[in-house]
Motif scaffolding. Structure first.
Motif, PDB file in Angstrom:
ATOM      1  N   ASN A  76       0.533  -1.141  -0.089  1.00  0.00           N
ATOM      2  CA  ASN A  76      -0.155  -0.052  -0.095  1.00  0.00           C
ATOM      3  C   ASN A  76       0.838   1.264  -0.042  1.00  0.00           C
ATOM      4  N   HIS A  77       2.060   1.070   0.466  1.00  0.00           N
ATOM      5  CA  HIS A  77       2.953   2.422   0.416  1.00  0.00           C
ATOM      6  C   HIS A  77       3.503   2.405  -0.832  1.00  0.00           C
ATOM      7  N   ASP A  78       3.533   1.466  -1.963  1.00  0.00           N
ATOM      8  CA  ASP A  78       4.059   1.638  -3.035  1.00  0.00           C
ATOM      9  C   ASP A  78       3.048   2.402  -4.136  1.00  0.00           C
ATOM     10  N   LEU A  79       2.686   3.643  -3.689  1.00  0.00           N
ATOM     11  CA  LEU A  79       1.208   4.019  -4.324  1.00  0.00           C
ATOM     12  C   LEU A  79       1.045   4.054  -5.892  1.00  0.00           C
ATOM     13  N   SER A  80       2.235   4.532  -6.501  1.00  0.00           N
ATOM     14  CA  SER A  80       2.082   4.741  -7.899  1.00  0.00           C
ATOM     15  C   SER A  80       1.891   3.303  -8.801  1.00  0.00           C
ATOM     16  N   LEU A  81       2.207   2.101  -8.079  1.00  0.00           N
ATOM     17  CA  LEU A  81       2.262   0.975  -8.639  1.00  0.00           C
ATOM     18  C   LEU A  81       0.875   0.302  -9.048  1.00  0.00           C
ATOM     19  N   ASP A  82      -0.033   1.225  -8.130  1.00  0.00           N
ATOM     20  CA  ASP A  82      -1.592   0.801  -8.271  1.00  0.00           C
ATOM     21  C   ASP A  82      -2.216   1.693  -9.261  1.00  0.00           C
ATOM     22  N   GLY A  83      -2.313   1.197 -10.441  1.00  0.00           N
ATOM     23  CA  GLY A  83      -2.940   2.197 -11.605  1.00  0.00           C
ATOM     24  C   GLY A  83      -4.305   2.781 -11.028  1.00  0.00           C
ATOM     25  N   PRO A  84      -5.121   2.077 -10.871  1.00  0.00           N
ATOM     26  CA  PRO A  84      -6.399   2.740 -10.762  1.00  0.00           C
ATOM     27  C   PRO A  84      -6.563   3.762  -9.733  1.00  0.00           C
ATOM     28  N   TYR A  85      -5.655   3.429  -8.687  1.00  0.00           N
ATOM     29  CA  TYR A  85      -5.687   4.432  -7.397  1.00  0.00           C
ATOM     30  C   TYR A  85      -4.852   5.730  -7.938  1.00  0.00           C
ATOM     31  N   TRP A  86      -3.775   5.407  -8.741  1.00  0.00           N
ATOM     32  CA  TRP A  86      -2.920   6.544  -9.025  1.00  0.00           C
ATOM     33  C   TRP A  86      -3.655   7.297  -9.796  1.00  0.00           C
ATOM     34  N   TYR A  87      -4.309   7.185 -10.905  1.00  0.00           N
ATOM     35  CA  TYR A  87      -4.852   7.599 -12.001  1.00  0.00           C
ATOM     36  C   TYR A  87      -6.221   8.786 -11.281  1.00  0.00           C
ATOM     37  N   THR A  88      -6.889   8.075 -10.428  1.00  0.00           N
ATOM     38  CA  THR A  88      -8.133   8.529  -9.940  1.00  0.00           C
ATOM     39  C   THR A  88      -7.822   9.742  -8.604  1.00  0.00           C
ATOM     40  N   LYS A  89      -6.944   9.168  -7.755  1.00  0.00           N
ATOM     41  CA  LYS A  89      -6.487   9.739  -6.393  1.00  0.00           C
ATOM     42  C   LYS A  89      -5.297  10.173  -6.194  1.00  0.00           C
ATOM     43  N   GLY A  90      -4.207   9.414  -6.674  1.00  0.00           N
ATOM     44  CA  GLY A  90      -2.948   9.632  -6.455  1.00  0.00           C
ATOM     45  C   GLY A  90      -2.301  10.649  -6.924  1.00  0.00           C
ATOM     46  N   CYS A  91      -2.253  11.024  -8.233  1.00  0.00           N
ATOM     47  CA  CYS A  91      -1.466  11.995  -9.045  1.00  0.00           C
ATOM     48  C   CYS A  91      -2.318  13.145  -9.240  1.00  0.00           C
ATOM     49  N   ASP A  92      -1.259  14.176  -9.883  1.00  0.00           N
ATOM     50  CA  ASP A  92      -1.693  15.444 -10.199  1.00  0.00           C
ATOM     51  C   ASP A  92      -1.943  15.340 -11.833  1.00  0.00           C
ATOM     52  N   PRO A  93      -3.193  15.061 -12.291  1.00  0.00           N
ATOM     53  CA  PRO A  93      -3.522  14.980 -13.615  1.00  0.00           C
ATOM     54  C   PRO A  93      -3.067  16.178 -14.730  1.00  0.00           C
ATOM     55  N   GLU A  94      -2.830  17.287 -13.814  1.00  0.00           N
ATOM     56  CA  GLU A  94      -2.327  18.367 -14.448  1.00  0.00           C
ATOM     57  C   GLU A  94      -0.798  18.419 -14.826  1.00  0.00           C
ATOM     58  N   ASP A  95      -0.240  17.486 -13.855  1.00  0.00           N
ATOM     59  CA  ASP A  95       1.394  17.142 -14.248  1.00  0.00           C
ATOM     60  C   ASP A  95       1.798  16.112 -14.778  1.00  0.00           C
ATOM     61  N   PRO A  96       2.219  16.261 -16.310  1.00  0.00           N
ATOM     62  CA  PRO A  96       2.321  15.027 -17.016  1.00  0.00           C
ATOM     63  C   PRO A  96       3.604  14.010 -16.297  1.00  0.00           C
ATOM     64  N   GLU A  97       4.392  14.430 -15.754  1.00  0.00           N
ATOM     65  CA  GLU A  97       5.579  13.777 -15.124  1.00  0.00           C
ATOM     66  C   GLU A  97       4.776  12.751 -14.110  1.00  0.00           C
ATOM     67  N   ASP A  98       4.181  13.562 -13.212  1.00  0.00           N
ATOM     68  CA  ASP A  98       3.459  12.995 -12.068  1.00  0.00           C
ATOM     69  C   ASP A  98       2.287  11.915 -12.712  1.00  0.00           C
ATOM     70  N   TYR A  99       1.587  12.288 -13.595  1.00  0.00           N
ATOM     71  CA  TYR A  99       0.581  11.285 -14.257  1.00  0.00           C
ATOM     72  C   TYR A  99       1.190   9.938 -14.841  1.00  0.00           C
ATOM     73  N   ALA A 100       2.317  10.095 -15.176  1.00  0.00           N
ATOM     74  CA  ALA A 100       3.170   8.992 -15.878  1.00  0.00           C
ATOM     75  C   ALA A 100       4.027   8.215 -15.031  1.00  0.00           C
ATOM     76  N   GLU A 101       3.797   8.242 -13.820  1.00  0.00           N
ATOM     77  CA  GLU A 101       4.709   7.853 -12.683  1.00  0.00           C
ATOM     78  C   GLU A 101       4.314   6.143 -12.496  1.00  0.00           C
ATOM     79  N   HIS A 102       2.968   6.145 -12.706  1.00  0.00           N
ATOM     80  CA  HIS A 102       2.459   4.608 -12.694  1.00  0.00           C
ATOM     81  C   HIS A 102       3.037   3.823 -13.765  1.00  0.00           C
ATOM     82  N   GLU A 103       3.025   4.371 -15.060  1.00  0.00           N
ATOM     83  CA  GLU A 103       3.788   3.593 -16.109  1.00  0.00           C
ATOM     84  C   GLU A 103       5.327   3.180 -15.875  1.00  0.00           C
TER      85      GLU A 103
END
Length: 277
Positions: A76-103
């Motif tokens: 659960n601490h490896d936040l950006s490895l969870d794609g559904p969570y990252w894209y909906t709650k974890g990242c800043d969708p306006e920040d391309p680098e942050d958004y791309a962290e999961h992939e």
């Protein structure tokens, strides 16, 4: 044992950005040189809160362990490895680098750095491996808590991040509280693997062998006949025989204690794995 091959397994979890050298500062036991093993299982929380550098550092840490097969799941601490969570709650969708962290994070866990370190990142599902010894290892891995666990036959190892209900799942505060997953207990009682390993609850670091009732219709807590706490004998390995289908060794392998100091030892277990056809 006829038809099986003795296989040495090291189990760790919740390393939270640990690097070798840190443990010596707090008199920990997870330090070099580590025993050579056949398989290492990391049950999640590689990092504090994700991050590409943190994933790279975790891979480098695992590269220092001598094992033929290194299996890793997210926590659960490896936040950006969870794609559904990252894209909906974890990242800043306006920040391309942050958004791309999961992939990019998944690329690190599955890419050249991981391959060079011998690391295999497991996502939800069933995985089978054959070692050079000829031992065959069937693993069900889940970073989540599987609500509907399939009745796969012949599972040797279950890897989850969190514990099942009322098994090595107690927390320090409030005292006496347990936080394990009921659905996961039902799942493991149906699968009855040789080993179920997890972490997540640092203060519940320990191991126990669960003996299951003969009645396969019994599920969850009703399926448990007895429990037998197991001592850590690190750097030696536990060679207590586990009866397939009748017993499961449950291991909470959190390396960090409740204060996030790496004081806990890895668990070493000798498993009798089936010989590949």
């Amino acid at each position: 044992m006829a038809g099986t091959i003795t296989t040495k397994v090291m189990i760790i979890s919740d390393t939270h950005c640990f690097q070798f050298g840190d443990a010596e500062k707090v008199r920990g036991h997870f330090k070099q040189p580590l025993p050579k093993v056949d398989i290492i299982l990391h049950c999640g929380d590689l990092t504090e809160r994700g991050g590409l550098k943190a994933y790279q550092d975790a891979i480098r840490m695992l590269s220092c362990i001598n094992a033929e097969l290194k299996l890793v799941i997210a926590g659960n601490h490896d936040l950006s490895l969870d794609g559904p969570y990252w894209y909906t709650k974890g990242c800043d969708p306006e920040d391309p680098e942050d958004y791309a962290e999961h992939e990019k994070g998944i690329e690190i866990l599955k890419g050249p750095l991981a391959k060079e370190a011998g690391v295999t990142y497991l996502e939800e599902g069933l995985h089978t491996f054959t070692l050079t010894s000829g031992a065959k290892c069937t693993v069900y891995a889940s970073p989540y808590q599987p609500e509907f666990f399939p009745d796969f036959p012949g599972i040797d190892i279950m890897m989850t991040h969190g514990p099942p209900e009322d098994i090595l799942d107690w927390v320090a505060s409030p005292p006496g509280t347990t936080v394990g997953c009921q659905a996961l207990l039902r799942a493991v009682s149906r699968a009855r693997p040789l080993l179920h390993c997890f972490g997540h609850i640092h203060e519940a670091y320990s191991a126990t062998v669960v003996t299951w009732k003969d009645d396969r219709e019994k599920i969850g807590a009703d399926a448990i006949e007895a429990r037998s706490p197991q001592p850590s004998v690190y750097p030696d390995s536990s060679n207590r025989p586990i009866k397939f289908g009748k017993e499961t060794m449950m291991v909470n392998a959190a390396i960090m204690d409740v204060n996030y100091n790496p004081r806990n030892s890895p668990w070493l277990v000798d498993l009798e794995l089936p010989r590949a056809a």
